[in-house]
Design a protein around this motif. Structure first.
Motif, PDB file in Angstrom:
ATOM      1  N   ASP A 299      42.102  10.491 -11.212  1.00 26.88           N
ATOM      2  CA  ASP A 299      41.267  10.212 -10.039  1.00 26.88           C
ATOM      3  C   ASP A 299      39.780  10.195 -10.360  1.00 26.88           C
ATOM      4  O   ASP A 299      38.936  10.090  -9.461  1.00 26.88           O
ATOM      5  CB  ASP A 299      41.548  11.226  -8.932  1.00 26.88           C
ATOM      6  N   GLY A 300      39.427  10.324 -11.655  1.00 29.19           N
ATOM      7  CA  GLY A 300      38.031  10.290 -12.074  1.00 29.19           C
ATOM      8  C   GLY A 300      37.380  11.655 -12.164  1.00 29.19           C
ATOM      9  O   GLY A 300      36.265  11.790 -12.675  1.00 29.19           O
ATOM     10  N   SER A 301      38.064  12.693 -11.654  1.00 31.65           N
ATOM     11  CA  SER A 301      37.519  14.045 -11.747  1.00 31.65           C
ATOM     12  C   SER A 301      37.693  14.586 -13.162  1.00 31.65           C
ATOM     13  O   SER A 301      38.343  13.950 -14.013  1.00 31.65           O
ATOM     14  CB  SER A 301      38.216  14.964 -10.741  1.00 31.65           C
ATOM     15  N   LEU A 302      37.133  15.748 -13.413  1.00 26.66           N
ATOM     16  CA  LEU A 302      37.192  16.362 -14.732  1.00 26.66           C
ATOM     17  C   LEU A 302      37.929  17.689 -14.663  1.00 26.66           C
ATOM     18  O   LEU A 302      37.906  18.369 -13.637  1.00 26.66           O
ATOM     19  CB  LEU A 302      35.777  16.599 -15.284  1.00 26.66           C
ATOM     20  N   LEU A 303      38.567  18.046 -15.752  1.00 24.43           N
ATOM     21  CA  LEU A 303      39.220  19.345 -15.877  1.00 24.43           C
ATOM     22  C   LEU A 303      38.604  20.048 -17.085  1.00 24.43           C
ATOM     23  O   LEU A 303      38.634  19.524 -18.199  1.00 24.43           O
ATOM     24  CB  LEU A 303      40.722  19.179 -16.047  1.00 24.43           C
ATOM     25  N   VAL A 304      38.005  21.201 -16.814  1.00 24.93           N
ATOM     26  CA  VAL A 304      37.320  21.960 -17.854  1.00 24.93           C
ATOM     27  C   VAL A 304      38.215  23.114 -18.288  1.00 24.93           C
ATOM     28  O   VAL A 304      38.555  23.991 -17.479  1.00 24.93           O
ATOM     29  CB  VAL A 304      35.964  22.509 -17.338  1.00 24.93           C
ATOM     30  N   TYR A 305      38.599  23.092 -19.553  1.00 19.73           N
ATOM     31  CA  TYR A 305      39.474  24.137 -20.076  1.00 19.73           C
ATOM     32  C   TYR A 305      38.638  25.267 -20.666  1.00 19.73           C
ATOM     33  O   TYR A 305      37.761  25.041 -21.508  1.00 19.73           O
ATOM     34  CB  TYR A 305      40.413  23.557 -21.137  1.00 19.73           C
ATOM     35  N   ILE A 306      38.934  26.484 -20.197  1.00 23.41           N
ATOM     36  CA  ILE A 306      38.220  27.682 -20.616  1.00 23.41           C
ATOM     37  C   ILE A 306      39.149  28.546 -21.455  1.00 23.41           C
ATOM     38  O   ILE A 306      40.336  28.713 -21.111  1.00 23.41           O
ATOM     39  CB  ILE A 306      37.739  28.508 -19.396  1.00 23.41           C
ATOM     40  N   ALA A 307      38.638  29.098 -22.540  1.00 22.38           N
ATOM     41  CA  ALA A 307      39.446  29.980 -23.375  1.00 22.38           C
ATOM     42  C   ALA A 307      39.910  31.194 -22.574  1.00 22.38           C
ATOM     43  O   ALA A 307      39.112  31.845 -21.905  1.00 22.38           O
ATOM     44  CB  ALA A 307      38.637  30.436 -24.592  1.00 22.38           C
ATOM     45  N   ASP A 308      41.214  31.469 -22.613  1.00 24.37           N
ATOM     46  CA  ASP A 308      41.806  32.645 -21.955  1.00 24.37           C
ATOM     47  C   ASP A 308      41.538  32.684 -20.454  1.00 24.37           C
ATOM     48  O   ASP A 308      41.359  33.756 -19.865  1.00 24.37           O
ATOM     49  CB  ASP A 308      41.289  33.942 -22.604  1.00 24.37           C
ATOM     50  N   ASP A 309      41.478  31.526 -19.810  1.00 22.39           N
ATOM     51  CA  ASP A 309      41.254  31.492 -18.365  1.00 22.39           C
ATOM     52  C   ASP A 309      41.844  30.201 -17.810  1.00 22.39           C
ATOM     53  O   ASP A 309      42.197  29.281 -18.565  1.00 22.39           O
ATOM     54  CB  ASP A 309      39.755  31.570 -18.049  1.00 22.39           C
ATOM     55  N   ASP A 310      41.917  30.134 -16.505  1.00 24.93           N
ATOM     56  CA  ASP A 310      42.449  28.930 -15.873  1.00 24.93           C
ATOM     57  C   ASP A 310      41.432  27.795 -15.981  1.00 24.93           C
ATOM     58  O   ASP A 310      40.221  28.028 -15.917  1.00 24.93           O
ATOM     59  CB  ASP A 310      42.744  29.200 -14.397  1.00 24.93           C
ATOM     60  N   PRO A 311      41.910  26.560 -16.121  1.00 25.03           N
ATOM     61  CA  PRO A 311      40.981  25.421 -16.143  1.00 25.03           C
ATOM     62  C   PRO A 311      40.293  25.246 -14.801  1.00 25.03           C
ATOM     63  O   PRO A 311      40.803  25.664 -13.767  1.00 25.03           O
ATOM     64  CB  PRO A 311      41.883  24.232 -16.488  1.00 25.03           C
ATOM     65  N   ILE A 312      39.112  24.620 -14.837  1.00 23.15           N
ATOM     66  CA  ILE A 312      38.324  24.409 -13.620  1.00 23.15           C
ATOM     67  C   ILE A 312      38.258  22.917 -13.326  1.00 23.15           C
ATOM     68  O   ILE A 312      37.839  22.125 -14.173  1.00 23.15           O
ATOM     69  CB  ILE A 312      36.892  24.963 -13.787  1.00 23.15           C
ATOM     70  N   ALA A 313      38.658  22.540 -12.115  1.00 17.96           N
ATOM     71  CA  ALA A 313      38.546  21.147 -11.681  1.00 17.96           C
ATOM     72  C   ALA A 313      37.148  20.920 -11.123  1.00 17.96           C
ATOM     73  O   ALA A 313      36.624  21.740 -10.360  1.00 17.96           O
ATOM     74  CB  ALA A 313      39.597  20.838 -10.622  1.00 17.96           C
ATOM     75  N   CYS A 314      36.525  19.826 -11.519  1.00 12.29           N
ATOM     76  CA  CYS A 314      35.166  19.535 -11.051  1.00 12.29           C
ATOM     77  C   CYS A 314      34.910  18.042 -11.107  1.00 12.29           C
ATOM     78  O   CYS A 314      35.763  17.261 -11.547  1.00 12.29           O
ATOM     79  CB  CYS A 314      34.136  20.294 -11.903  1.00 12.29           C
ATOM     80  N   ASP A 315      33.720  17.657 -10.677  1.00 12.93           N
ATOM     81  CA  ASP A 315      33.328  16.243 -10.684  1.00 12.93           C
ATOM     82  C   ASP A 315      32.249  15.949 -11.717  1.00 12.93           C
ATOM     83  O   ASP A 315      31.964  14.784 -12.001  1.00 12.93           O
ATOM     84  CB  ASP A 315      32.830  15.847  -9.294  1.00 12.93           C
ATOM     85  N   ALA A 316      31.622  17.012 -12.250  1.00  9.44           N
ATOM     86  CA  ALA A 316      30.589  16.837 -13.281  1.00  9.44           C
ATOM     87  C   ALA A 316      30.460  18.124 -14.085  1.00  9.44           C
ATOM     88  O   ALA A 316      30.704  19.219 -13.576  1.00  9.44           O
ATOM     89  CB  ALA A 316      29.247  16.476 -12.647  1.00  9.44           C
ATOM     90  N   VAL A 317      30.090  17.952 -15.341  1.00  6.63           N
ATOM     91  CA  VAL A 317      29.809  19.089 -16.229  1.00  6.63           C
ATOM     92  C   VAL A 317      28.410  18.893 -16.791  1.00  6.63           C
ATOM     93  O   VAL A 317      28.076  17.808 -17.278  1.00  6.63           O
ATOM     94  CB  VAL A 317      30.821  19.171 -17.392  1.00  6.63           C
ATOM     95  N   MET A 318      27.587  19.921 -16.671  1.00  7.28           N
ATOM     96  CA  MET A 318      26.248  19.877 -17.252  1.00  7.28           C
ATOM     97  C   MET A 318      26.157  20.879 -18.400  1.00  7.28           C
ATOM     98  O   MET A 318      26.500  22.052 -18.237  1.00  7.28           O
ATOM     99  CB  MET A 318      25.165  20.197 -16.216  1.00  7.28           C
ATOM    100  N   PHE A 319      25.676  20.415 -19.536  1.00  6.85           N
ATOM    101  CA  PHE A 319      25.427  21.303 -20.666  1.00  6.85           C
ATOM    102  C   PHE A 319      23.978  21.790 -20.590  1.00  6.85           C
ATOM    103  O   PHE A 319      23.040  20.995 -20.634  1.00  6.85           O
ATOM    104  CB  PHE A 319      25.655  20.582 -22.000  1.00  6.85           C
ATOM    105  N   ALA A 320      23.810  23.098 -20.442  1.00  7.33           N
ATOM    106  CA  ALA A 320      22.485  23.722 -20.456  1.00  7.33           C
ATOM    107  C   ALA A 320      22.536  24.870 -21.450  1.00  7.33           C
ATOM    108  O   ALA A 320      22.291  26.028 -21.132  1.00  7.33           O
ATOM    109  CB  ALA A 320      22.108  24.207 -19.064  1.00  7.33           C
ATOM    110  N   THR A 321      22.890  24.504 -22.672  1.00  3.47           N
ATOM    111  CA  THR A 321      23.174  25.491 -23.718  1.00  3.47           C
ATOM    112  C   THR A 321      22.079  25.537 -24.780  1.00  3.47           C
ATOM    113  O   THR A 321      22.350  25.698 -25.964  1.00  3.47           O
ATOM    114  CB  THR A 321      24.532  25.183 -24.366  1.00  3.47           C
ATOM    115  N   GLY A 322      20.849  25.386 -24.345  1.00  2.11           N
ATOM    116  CA  GLY A 322      19.732  25.478 -25.281  1.00  2.11           C
ATOM    117  C   GLY A 322      19.187  24.117 -25.675  1.00  2.11           C
ATOM    118  O   GLY A 322      19.746  23.068 -25.320  1.00  2.11           O
TER     119      GLY A 322
END
Length: 447
Positions: free
Chosen positions: A240-263
Motif C-alpha cells: 500500500d506504499g507504507s513502510l515497515l521498520v524492523y527493530i532489533a528485539d522488538d515489534d516492527p513499526i508501521a509508518c508512512d515515512a522514516v527520517m534519519f537524524a543520526t548525526g
C-alpha cells in the motif's frame, strides 16, 4: 604577471565560506568562491532558517488552541502544509539571493560548479578548468549521516523534509539529537504520529541532564513515542506504499515515512589527499588554532572541521581566518561558553558547564533552580512547566552555566549568555532588579 589566479579560493558558499570570502575581499584580496548547489549553505538552504520557520508554523497549533482561553473565538482550523512549505522555500530563495548579492558587491567571483583540490595551490572545477590560488579555504560543511541498513534508500533526512509533498500521518525518526527532537516537535504539531528510535537510552547527549529529562517528560506527555536502546535493522516498503521498520528485539513499526537524524559527517570528498591534508578519525579536516590544515596553504572552517557545528561559530571562524591571513588583524575564535539551543516544543537553551561537567571539574558546586509554569500556560490551562537552572562555582560565586527549557528560552538565554561569558557572579544576578511580570525574571530570583 601574478603568481596565482586568485589570492583566495573558497570551496563552499555556506555561512563560514561567504563570511571569509567577503572579509578577505574587503581586505583587498582577489577572491573566488565555488558552490555546487546554492549560495547560503546548510543554514540558509536546508538547516537553521527553514527549520525555524517550520517551528514557528508548528507552534500555531498550540497558540490557536490556547487563544480560546484568552477569549478569542477561534474556529476549528485546517493546516495546509503546501502553503507553509512553499512560503518557506520562497524565503530561502530570497535569503540565498541576498548572500549572492553580498558576494558580488564585494567583487568576489562566484563559480556555480563543484570544486576539488588538485594540489596545495590548485583547484579543479567540474568544467575541467583549473584555478590556482595562494590560499585555499575549505568550507564545505557536513551532510546527514545515513546508517548502512537494508532499505535505507526508503528514508529521508532533514535535507528532504522541507520539500515533502505532504505531512506523513506516521513517521519514525531515527536518532535523539537536536535535529531528531526538533523535527519530532514539528511533525507532531502538524498532526503526525511520531516515534523516535534511539540506540541509547539518552536524548540530547551533552545537554544538561535535568533539562533534557524535562523535554522528554513533556514530549512524552504530548504523545511523542520514544523507543530507547533500540536499533533499526531494516526498512521494507509495503504493497500500500507504507513502510515497515524492523527493530532489533522488538515489534516492527508501521509508518508512512522514516527520517534519519543520526548525526552529520563532514564533506571531505574533495581530493584533499592531493595536497597532503589530513583528516581525523571522524573524517573531519585537522586544523590548528588558526584554521590551518596540515597543508600550509589550505585552511578550513565550519562543520567540515571537528569543532562546534554551529552557524555562528563557522561565521566567526571565517572572520578570524580572513582577518588573520589578509587583514593583518590576527585573532582566534574563543570556544568557551558558546550558547546553543534546541528548537523543540518547548525549546531548550544553555551556555557554559552542565551540572554533570561542573561536578566533574569542581566537585561540590552550587545549583539553583526555578521550576514554574509560565503565566500564559497557566491561563491557557496548559500543564507544562519551565525549568531554569544556574550552576555556580563553589568558592568564587562565578556563574559557570545557565540552562533552561520553556517558552522563548533561546531568546532569554542569548542575553544571559553575555553574563556567563563575562564571568559575572551569582550576586550580580541577585543584585539585578527583576523585570516583572516576565519569565526571564526567574534568572534573578533564584535563592
Amino acid at each position: 604577471m601574478a603568481e596565482f589566479d586568485v589570492d583566495l579560493f573558497v570551496i563552499g558558499a555556506g555561512s563560514g565560506g561567504v563570511r571569509a570570502a567577503r572579509v578577505a575581499a574587503g581586505h583587498g584580496a582577489k577572491v573566488a568562491i565555488a558552490e555546487e548547489y546554492r549560495v547560503g549553505g546548510t543554514c540558509v538552504i536546508r538547516g537553521c532558517v527553514p527549520k525555524k520557520l517550520l517551528v514557528y508554523g508548528a507552534h500555531f497549533a498550540e497558540d490557536l488552541a490556547d487563544a480560546r482561553r484568552f477569549g478569542w473565538k477561534v474556529p476549528d482550523c485546517e493546516f495546509d502544509w503546501k502553503t507553509l512549505r512553499d512560503n518557506v522555500l520562497s524565503e530561502v530563495t530570497r535569503i540565498s539571493g541576498i548572500y549572492g548579492e553580498t558576494l558580488e558587491n564585494n567583487k568576489v567571483e562566484v563559480i556555480h560548479e563543484r570544486a576539488t583540490v588538485a594540489g596545495p595551490h590548485e583547484v579543479k572545477l567540474a568544467s575541467g578548468r583549473t584555478v590556482t590560488a595562494k590560499y585555499i579555504l575549505v568550507a564545505t560543511g557536513a551532510t546527514p549521516a545515513i546508517p548502512d541498513i537494508p532499505g535505507k534508500e526508503l528514508g529521508i533526512t532533514s535535507n528532504e523534509a522541507f520539500n515533502l509533498e505532504a505531512i506523513p500521518k506516521r513517521i519514525v525518526i531515527a536518532g535523539a539529537g537536536y535535529i531528531a527532537n526538533e523535527f519530532a516537535g514539528i511533525f507532531h504539531e502538524f498532526g503526525a504520529r511520531v516515534t523516535l528510535v534511539n540506540r541509547t537510552n539518552v536524548i540530547l547527549r551533552g545537554y544538561d541532564e535535568q533539562i533534557r529529562d524535562r523535554l522528554l517528560q513533556i514530549s512524552s506527555g504530548k504523545g511523542i513515542n520514544f523507543k530507547f536502546d533500540a536499533e533499526i535493522e531494516r526498512i521494507e516498503k509495503q504493497e500500500d506504499g507504507s513502510l515497515l521498520v524492523y527493530i532489533a528485539d522488538d515489534d516492527p513499526i508501521a509508518c508512512d515515512a522514516v527520517m534519519f537524524a543520526t548525526g552529520r559527517q563532514p564533506l571531505t570528498n574533495l581530493g584533499l589527499e592531493n595536497a597532503g591534508v589530513e583528516l581525523n578519525d571522524r573524517g573531519a579536516i585537522k586544523v590548528d588554532d588558526d584554521n590551518r590544515s596540515t597543508c600550509e596553504s589550505i585552511y578550513a572552517v565550519g562543520d567540515v572541521t571537528d569543532r562546534i557545528q554551529l552557524t555562528p561559530v563557522a561565521i566567526r571562524e571565517g572572520q578570524a581566518f580572513s582577518d588573520t591571513v589578509f587583514g593583518n588583524k590576527p585573532h582566534r575564535v574563543d570556544y568557551d561558553n558558546v550558547p546553543s539551543a534546541v528548537f523543540s516544543h518547548p525549546p531548550m537553551a544553555g551556555v557554559g558547564l552542565t551540572e554533570g561537567k561542573a561536578r566533574e571539574k569542581y566537585g561540590a558546586i552550587k545549583v539553583f533552580t526555578s521550576d514554574f509554569r509560565a503565566m500564559k500556560n497557566v491561563l491557557a490551562g496548559r500543564n507544562e512547566r519551565a525549568l531554569y537552572k544556574m550552576i555556580v562555582h563553589p568558592e568564587t560565586d562565578v556563574v559557570l552555566g545557565l540552562h533552561m527549557i520553556g517558552p522563548d528560552a533561546p531568546e532569554i538565554l542569548q542575553a544571559a549568555a553575555v553574563a556567563v561569558k563575562a564571568g559575572l557572579t551569582k550576586q550580580a544576578f541577585d543584585d539585578t532588579v527583576a523585570l516583572h511580570p516576565s519569565m526571564a525574571e526567574e534568572l534573578v530570583l533564584m535563592r
